[in-house]
Design a protein around this motif. Structure first.
Motif, short mmCIF file in Angstrom:
data_model
loop_
_atom_site.label_atom_id
_atom_site.label_comp_id
_atom_site.label_asym_id
_atom_site.label_seq_id
_atom_site.Cartn_x
_atom_site.Cartn_y
_atom_site.Cartn_z
N CYS A 1 10.45 -10.56 4.38
CA CYS A 1 11.58 -11.71 4.01
C CYS A 1 11.80 -12.03 2.54
O CYS A 1 10.80 -12.14 1.65
CB CYS A 1 11.01 -13.34 4.59
SG CYS A 1 11.92 -14.62 4.20
N ILE A 2 13.06 -12.17 1.99
CA ILE A 2 13.33 -12.67 0.74
C ILE A 2 13.74 -13.93 0.40
O ILE A 2 14.20 -14.48 -0.56
CB ILE A 2 14.34 -11.65 -0.04
CG1 ILE A 2 15.60 -11.70 0.88
CG2 ILE A 2 13.80 -10.42 -0.07
CD1 ILE A 2 16.76 -10.96 0.11
N PRO B 1 19.33 -10.39 5.63
CA PRO B 1 19.39 -9.18 4.75
C PRO B 1 18.44 -8.08 4.88
O PRO B 1 18.83 -7.12 4.39
CB PRO B 1 19.55 -9.86 3.36
CG PRO B 1 18.69 -11.15 3.74
CD PRO B 1 18.85 -11.52 5.02
N ALA C 1 19.13 -17.64 4.90
CA ALA C 1 20.54 -17.31 5.89
C ALA C 1 20.12 -17.55 7.36
O ALA C 1 21.07 -18.28 8.24
CB ALA C 1 21.24 -15.96 5.82
N ILE D 1 12.46 -18.11 10.33
CA ILE D 1 11.52 -17.42 9.63
C ILE D 1 10.35 -18.16 9.67
O ILE D 1 9.19 -17.49 9.74
CB ILE D 1 11.99 -17.08 8.07
CG1 ILE D 1 10.91 -16.28 7.41
CG2 ILE D 1 12.38 -18.49 7.48
CD1 ILE D 1 10.37 -15.13 7.84
S1 SF4 Z 1 17.53 -14.45 6.59
FE1 SF4 Z 1 15.49 -15.43 7.09
S2 SF4 Z 1 13.99 -14.13 7.44
FE2 SF4 Z 1 15.56 -12.82 6.66
S3 SF4 Z 1 15.19 -12.89 4.22
FE3 SF4 Z 1 16.56 -14.70 4.82
S4 SF4 Z 1 14.98 -16.14 5.07
FE4 SF4 Z 1 13.99 -14.31 5.20
#
Ligand code: SF4
Lengths: 237, 474
Positions: free
Chosen positions: B314-315, B378, B319, B343
């Motif tokens: 996870c970044i 992403p 999203a 997340i």
């Molecule tokens: S969509 Fe959610 S799980 Fe994926 S990188 Fe972004 S915050 Fe992390």
């Protein structure tokens, strides 16, 4: 072409008219349809709720019951998704299993199935058909080819209706909040019929609409496609 | 072991917390509006990229490679940072990390520190720990400041005050800053600017997180929109960066992928306004003392789980929160953790590391498994798969319950078509309780369904019985 019908436990038990419609439709399109009586459930409820061990024998049973068929067709995106995407992770090797719209468009290569359905219809794409199977707008292509059918676009169609299996019970309030928005979108279309490729989502949205006496009926895609001018769809009492 | 502050002490389980949040009509309206807008903008920012799917795959692969080589890459990072004049500290958990940072502040005789928005420091409860040690942490990110001044909790990764609208923000600022304000965004931003400007100029220690750390160069990267982070990263004399051990990328070139993925996924911008990069200490330019605190806090344990570890890719773009139909309705605080949304539902329980904790164990169920999160992530984290994986762990931890007995019974029935058919016939008797083809009320737990939805009356004849009668003789 020899095709096995996987009716799914929900449709077999609660919505037999959908399974009968699949048989009628596929036979009209030249398939010979079989219904192996040993079939039960794909184990989706168990798996999705965290009972993976309980789901394993059901996955193996599915592979046994349907082995030897060229194609298995299920009138449910989520059950077809369970079989195709999850069963292999449970140590089972299922035969090729398709959701109905996929089977019609990709395998049989038809979009006009010769149906007639003189009603105003809106379509909810259902999450697992959309995202797990990637069915895309195949169901809409099928509906557009139905004679006399007035198709209206469902706003925010890709949002989940809030069913999610046991989610609807474990997080009943959140599920209902999602359902409320879905029903608002359905009612905004002015449609008389809400259709989808999955009776579980239809039971959820339909159950909400029924509670509100909203005057919108939920009808599985298979029943619309099976309906013809000679033998039109009738509401099951 | 001390409890992991990633969840807030005393938080109810998700369904309970959600029930209260769902009734907050102001919250519902604020979130409906905010997530709806950002969803559309993200979709547009992503659609204009023809190679978006390849970028996602690249992001996934780079991060998986990092996780596979984490031990050696971390040592490489330590060496590069040290070679450039930084000091690296290792913290096993939140408590250790907080102690390291507090000691560093004390060494500098700092009674106040300015902070760049950071999830890692929120995860370990750094502000509270510093306060207990007599050091005041001042959040400089506008949304973090709103949360801090409002004595509130964050509800979103990128915009922690997303649950507040501008008239609520105006009220908080007026109360805490003692000024008269309109609720015009420009006015509110100006008030924050005046409030913070003085802090930037007088505070000697800054604390930041990191979006990325480059192992081979030792560079730390922070992306932001407001420029307040840039102030913190350049004006003070001492800079302390707190970073989860998974935030690495192997080489400078790998940043190329993430600097495209992150802004479009999080703020729907092609490029965020400020990208700050620093490498150790540069004499005569910026902070002259740099400390990097690497925190584990449950990550190594998460890495052991072959399915669950993908959460470490996870970044923190948010999203998945913005597209989540559950998050949109319950808000972030219902998740009881600094990591809300999809997340949070997979990361928080893993960082807590104990499925006997009822709150943590309720999080993987806070999803209808619709898959919208996976579609936008992403770095392609298959959140639905991790959710069902963690549900299985929760079930195992709970042992024998009424639910597990019912599930086992259902599996037994489904194991043989003959048993299933008998159950079907018995169940179809329920149609005699139905009125006008519907059942409007069932006993518990069915009541959880019929509280808002009817159930169709079971038909007189199942499909299989119809098939047997009409097709089997042929
Ligand atoms: S969509 Fe959610 S799980 Fe994926 S990188 Fe972004 S915050 Fe992390």
């Amino acid at each position: 072409m020899k095709v096995a019908l996987f009716a799914t436990c929900l449709t077999d038990t609660f919505f037999p008219s959908t399974a009968r419609a699949v048989v009628r439709l596929l036979e009209r399109l030249g398939c010979s349809v079989e219904f192996p009586l040993d079939q039960t459930c794909c184990g989706q409820m168990h798996f999705n709720t965290g009972y993976r061990e309980n789901a394993k024998p059901l996955a193996r049973k599915y592979a046994d019951v349907f082995s030897g068929y060229d194609y298995v067709v299920a009138p449910s995106g989520s059950c077809a998704g369970m079989v195709r995407e999850i069963h292999p992770t449970l140590g089972a090797s299922p035969p090729r299993t398709f959701e109905l719209a996929e089977f019609l468009v990709d395998v049989l290569g038809v979009t006009d199935v010769g149906a007639w359905f003189p009603h105003r219809v809106t379509y909810h794409p259902t999450c697992h058909s959309l995202r797990m199977l990637g069915v895309g707008d195949k169901p809409l292509a099928l509906l557009r080819a139905v004679k006399a059918l007035d198709l209206v676009e469902l706003p925010d169609s890709t949002q989940c209706c809030g069913f999610g299996g046991t989610f609807a019970v474990k997080n009943a309030e959140t599920s209902t909040a999602m359902l409320a928005d879905k029903m608002r979108c359905v009612l905004d279309t002015g449609a008389e019929v809400l259709s989808a490729g999955d009776n579980s989502c239809l039971m959820h949205i339909g159950g909400g609409l029924s509670r509100l006496r909203a005057g919108v009926r939920s009808v599985h895609l298979a029943e619309i496609l099976a309906s013809t001018e000679e033998d039109p769809w009738r509401a099951t009492p | 072991m001390a409890r992991n502050p990633v969840t807030w002490l005393g938080s109810p389980t998700f369904p309970k917390a959600a029930k209260a949040a769902l009734n907050d009509t102001q919250l519902r309206q604020n979130l409906r509006k905010a997530t709806g807008t950002i969803r559309e903008r993200r979709a547009a920012a992503v659609t204009e990229m023809t190679d978006w799917e390849q970028l996602r795959v690249a992001g996934e692969q780079i991060k998986d490679d990092v996780l596979a080589r984490l031990d050696t890459l971390l040592v490489e990072l330590e060496e590069s940072v040290t070679a450039r004049g930084g000091v690296v500290h290792w913290a096993r958990d939140a408590e250790e990390a907080n102690r390291i940072v507090l000691d560093l502040c004390r060494q500098e005789n700092a009674s106040e520190v300015v902070k760049v928005k950071s999830m890692a420091t929120a995860e370990i409860g750094l502000n509270e720990a510093l306060e207990a040690g007599g050091v005041q942490a001042i959040e400089t990110d506008l949304a973090e400041l709103i949360v801090q001044l409002g004595d509130d909790r964050p509800s979103h990764i990128l915009v922690p005050a997303i649950h507040r609208n501008r008239s609520e923000i105006r009220e908080i600022f007026q109360r805490r800053m003692g000024v008269e304000l309109s609720d015009e965004p420009a006015d509110l931003a100006e008030a924050a600017r005046v409030y913070l400007r003085e802090k930037f100029l007088t505070t000697k220690v800054a604390i930041s997180g990191a979006n990325f750390a480059v192992a081979d160069t030792g560079s730390i990267v922070v992306l932001e929109s407001e420029g307040n982070g840039r102030m913190c990263l350049t004006l003070p004399e001492t800079l302390i960066t707190v970073m989860g051990i998974e935030k690495l990328v192997p080489t400078w070139q790998d940043l190329e992928v993430f600097l495209q993925l992150l802004p479009r996924s999080s703020t729907a911008e092609r490029m965020n306004p400020y990208t700050s990069v620093w490498t150790g200490v540069t004499p005569g330019d910026g902070p002259q003392s740099f400390h990097l605190v690497l925190i584990d806090n449950g990550r190594t344990a998460t890495l052991h789980d072959s399915v669950g570890r993908q959460a470490l890719r996870c970044i923190r773009c948010s999203a998945c929160l913005n597209v989540c139909p559950v998050y949109e309705r319950t808000g972030g605080q219902s998740y009881g953790s600094v990591y809300p949304g999809p997340i949070g539902a997979i990361l928080t329980p893993q960082l807590v590391g104990d499925m006997h904790d009822p709150q943590a164990a309720s999080l993987p169920y806070a999803s209808s498994l619709c898959g919208a999160c996976f579609e936008v992530c992403p770095v392609r984290i298959d959140i639905p798969s991790v959710l069902t994986h963690l549900r299985a762990e929760a079930v195992e931890a709970k042992g024998r319950t009424a639910e597990s007995v019912a599930m086992a019974a259902a599996a037994w029935v489904f194991a043989e078509a003959s048993r299933y058919e008998k159950a079907q016939k018995a169940g179809s008797l329920a149609r005699f309780f139905a009125k006008d083809g519907r059942i409007t009320s069932l006993p518990w737990p069915g009541s959880k369904w019929t509280s808002s939805r009817d159930v169709p009356a079971p038909p007189a004849e199942s499909f299989r019985s119809w098939w047997r009668k009409n097709r089997c003789q042929k």
